[in-house]
Design an enzyme around this catalytic site. Structure first.
Site, PDB file in Angstrom:
ATOM      1  N   HIS A 161     -59.839  49.283  23.199  1.00 12.22           N
ATOM      2  CA  HIS A 161     -60.413  48.012  23.853  1.00 12.22           C
ATOM      3  C   HIS A 161     -60.831  48.293  25.047  1.00 12.22           C
ATOM      4  CE1 HIS A 161     -60.490  45.745  20.471  1.00 12.22           C
ATOM      5  NE2 HIS A 161     -59.369  45.240  20.431  1.00 12.22           N
ATOM      6  N   GLY A 184     -68.328  34.960  11.168  1.00 13.83           N
ATOM      7  CA  GLY A 184     -69.316  36.087  11.293  1.00 13.83           C
ATOM      8  C   GLY A 184     -70.808  35.570  11.593  1.00 13.83           C
ATOM      9  N   TYR A 202     -73.682  43.680  17.819  1.00 14.74           N
ATOM     10  CA  TYR A 202     -73.247  42.853  16.696  1.00 14.74           C
ATOM     11  C   TYR A 202     -74.390  42.377  15.949  1.00 14.74           C
ATOM     12  CZ  TYR A 202     -70.478  39.740  13.568  1.00 14.74           C
ATOM     13  OH  TYR A 202     -69.928  38.812  12.714  1.00 14.74           O
ATOM     14  N   TRP A 236     -65.522  45.081  11.809  1.00 18.92           N
ATOM     15  CA  TRP A 236     -66.637  45.533  10.804  1.00 18.92           C
ATOM     16  C   TRP A 236     -67.045  47.103  11.107  1.00 18.92           C
ATOM     17  CZ3 TRP A 236     -72.031  42.939  11.417  1.00 18.92           C
ATOM     18  CH2 TRP A 236     -73.048  43.287  10.343  1.00 18.92           C
ATOM     19  N   SER A 295     -65.405  41.515  19.107  1.00 19.32           N
ATOM     20  CA  SER A 295     -66.918  41.779  19.242  1.00 19.32           C
ATOM     21  C   SER A 295     -67.721  42.405  18.041  1.00 19.32           C
ATOM     22  CB  SER A 295     -67.394  42.592  20.654  1.00 19.32           C
ATOM     23  OG  SER A 295     -66.961  42.030  21.770  1.00 19.32           O
ATOM     24  N   ARG A 297     -71.080  42.047  21.815  1.00 25.52           N
ATOM     25  CA  ARG A 297     -71.551  40.867  21.113  1.00 25.52           C
ATOM     26  C   ARG A 297     -71.637  39.801  22.015  1.00 25.52           C
ATOM     27  NH1 ARG A 297     -67.751  37.319  16.782  1.00 25.52           N
ATOM     28  NH2 ARG A 297     -69.514  36.508  15.771  1.00 25.52           N
TER      29      ARG A 297
HETATM   30  P1  PAP Z   1     -60.565  42.222  17.005  1.00 25.89           P
HETATM   31  O1  PAP Z   1     -61.194  42.309  18.428  1.00 25.89           O
HETATM   32  O2  PAP Z   1     -59.492  41.166  16.940  1.00 25.89           O
HETATM   33  O3  PAP Z   1     -60.641  43.463  16.180  1.00 25.89           O
HETATM   34  P2  PAP Z   1     -63.132  41.719  15.872  1.00 25.89           P
HETATM   35  O4  PAP Z   1     -63.423  42.359  14.470  1.00 25.89           O
HETATM   36  O5  PAP Z   1     -63.891  42.712  17.067  1.00 25.89           O
HETATM   37  O6  PAP Z   1     -61.814  41.183  16.225  1.00 25.89           O
HETATM   38  O7  PAP Z   1     -63.852  40.247  15.886  1.00 25.89           O
HETATM   39  C1  PAP Z   1     -63.776  39.270  14.891  1.00 25.89           C
HETATM   40  C2  PAP Z   1     -65.092  38.764  14.851  1.00 25.89           C
HETATM   41  O8  PAP Z   1     -65.803  39.661  13.619  1.00 25.89           O
HETATM   42  C3  PAP Z   1     -65.018  37.476  13.816  1.00 25.89           C
HETATM   43  O9  PAP Z   1     -66.099  36.590  14.126  1.00 25.89           O
HETATM   44  P3  PAP Z   1     -66.050  35.157  13.981  1.00 25.89           P
HETATM   45  O10 PAP Z   1     -64.738  34.588  14.572  1.00 25.89           O
HETATM   46  O11 PAP Z   1     -67.320  34.550  14.812  1.00 25.89           O
HETATM   47  O12 PAP Z   1     -66.345  34.841  12.608  1.00 25.89           O
HETATM   48  C4  PAP Z   1     -64.863  37.990  12.181  1.00 25.89           C
HETATM   49  O13 PAP Z   1     -65.487  36.833  11.384  1.00 25.89           O
HETATM   50  C5  PAP Z   1     -66.037  39.157  12.398  1.00 25.89           C
HETATM   51  N1  PAP Z   1     -65.912  40.100  11.470  1.00 25.89           N
HETATM   52  C6  PAP Z   1     -64.916  40.548  10.856  1.00 25.89           C
HETATM   53  N2  PAP Z   1     -65.483  41.424   9.733  1.00 25.89           N
HETATM   54  C7  PAP Z   1     -66.580  41.211   9.762  1.00 25.89           C
HETATM   55  C8  PAP Z   1     -67.473  41.941   8.920  1.00 25.89           C
HETATM   56  N3  PAP Z   1     -67.383  42.889   7.946  1.00 25.89           N
HETATM   57  N4  PAP Z   1     -68.907  41.555   9.239  1.00 25.89           N
HETATM   58  C9  PAP Z   1     -69.294  40.991  10.043  1.00 25.89           C
HETATM   59  N5  PAP Z   1     -68.609  40.111  10.828  1.00 25.89           N
HETATM   60  C10 PAP Z   1     -67.174  40.332  10.701  1.00 25.89           C
END
Ligand code: PAP
Length: 325
Positions: free
Chosen positions: A135, A293, A225, A77, A73, A157
């Site tokens: 989480h 993202g 998000y 980031w 979610s 998100r």
């Molecule tokens: P996690 O629960 O495994 O930590 P999390 O970071 O919450 O994952 O979510 C990953 C999503 O955040 C990905 O989205 P997508 O699959 O729709 O592309 C990832 O691309 C997105 N993400 C990671 N880093 C960033 C960032 N710096 N800015 C915006 N979106 C990001």
């Protein structure tokens, strides 16, 4: 504490978990994993052990900051932004985000620090504020924080995007081609809709933090998000204020907000050497945390029928709460 005492404590913790687990409701996840329902949320047994250890042993400090989220979610980031905000006056060239992944800098309490023990060695967290993540839903987190008013920042998100993001993540971790795994998405979708999914049900998760933020807005910040994507400067300023490190006029005039946003942008983080080649302590390749993202990307993968079904569930579950997708 001597070695015997440590192992006695470990045994006692394990025994408590072993006797608790059979008394909990259980079900099977999309991939056949047995999940247990503990305090309204579903976990596998290893995660549950970590949560029980965390609730049992965590000694919160008032200055602690906890980054919380439902998986996929925007956690990565938000972790990066939080680190960047707190560290901004300390580093010019050797910024921690340049040498470690946000998940290495802000470990998940129940999945990393407390998996094996209720008394992990936290000496590397000696400077304040200590920065952790989780989480678990808000009520379970409160069980670990007791009455200590730590700062909690939650990001949520659109569930459809989180679901597709999770699907991609699973495929990347298993090294299987996304085109071949349509059936995996369909089973994950069913799990999500039933509410029986890892850390689910999604709606309970979001609502728990929503209620928490309404009850205690000084200590619980509820971010979205999609809003971070639309108005990143305003949201990051809000986060900085909440964390007690607001931007000064000079910082704003000198472009500090934009610098932080650039440092934490998906493109920048994705292209850092440490995120191209490294792995987390649990063996997940850093690169798998960064994809597109994009808001609304799920449209490209869910059928209109799937979208309708999940929209109806969310509408019903969020009725009465002022939360919109
Ligand atoms: P996690 O629960 O495994 O930590 P999390 O970071 O919450 O994952 O979510 C990953 C999503 O955040 C990905 O989205 P997508 O699959 O729709 O592309 C990832 O691309 C997105 N993400 C990671 N880093 C960033 C960032 N710096 N800015 C915006 N979106 C990001």
């Amino acid at each position: 504490m001597d070695v015997n005492e440590i192992s006695k404590n470990l045994e006692r913790d394990e025994q408590e978990t072993i006797s608790l687990i059979p008394s909990l409701p259980s079900d099977i996840d999309f991939n056949g994993t047995k999940l247990f329902k503990y305090q309204s949320c579903w976990y596998d047994s290893k995660t549950l052990q970590g949560i029980l250890n965390f609730q049992r042993g965590f000694k919160p400090q008032e200055t602690d900051i906890i980054v919380a989220s439902f998986p996929k979610s925007g956690t990565t980031w938000l972790k990066a932004l939080t680190v960047a905000l707190l560290e901004r006056s300390k580093h010019s060239s050797n910024h921690p985000l340049l040498s470690d992944n946000p998940h290495g800098l802000v470990p998940v309490l129940e999945l990393r620090l407390y998996t094996e023990t209720s008394k992990p060695d936290l000496t590397s967290f000696s400077s304040t504020p200590r920065l952790f993540s989780t989480h678990v839903p808000f009520d379970t987190l409160q069980g670990a924080l007791k009455t200590t008013p730590c700062k909690v920042v939650y990001v949520w998100r659109n569930v459809k995007d989180a679901l597709v993001s999770l699907w991609y993540f699973e495929c990347a971790n298993l090294k299987i081609k996304i085109d071949e795994e349509r059936s995996l998405l369909e089973s994950m979708f069913e799990s999500f809709c039933r509410g029986v999914s890892y850390y689910g049900p999604f709606w309970e998760h979001v609502l728990s933090y929503w209620r928490g933020s309404l009850e205690d807005s000084k200590n619980v910040l509820f971010l979205r998000y999609e809003e971070l994507k639309i108005e990143p400067s305003a949201q990051v300023k809000k986060l900085a204020e909440f964390l007690g490190v607001p931007f000064s006029v000079e910082e704003e005039e000198s472009g500090c907000v934009e610098e932080i946003l650039e440092l934490c942008s998906l493109d920048n983080l994705k292209n850092l050497e440490v995120n191209k080649i490294g792995k987390t302590a649990r063996g997940v390749e850093h690169k798998n945390f960064f994809r597109k993202g994009e808001v609304g990307d799920s449209k490209n993968y869910l059928t209109p029928e799937m979208e309708r079904r999940i929209d109806m569930i969310i509408e019903e579950r969020f009725r009465g709460a002022d939360l919109k997708f």
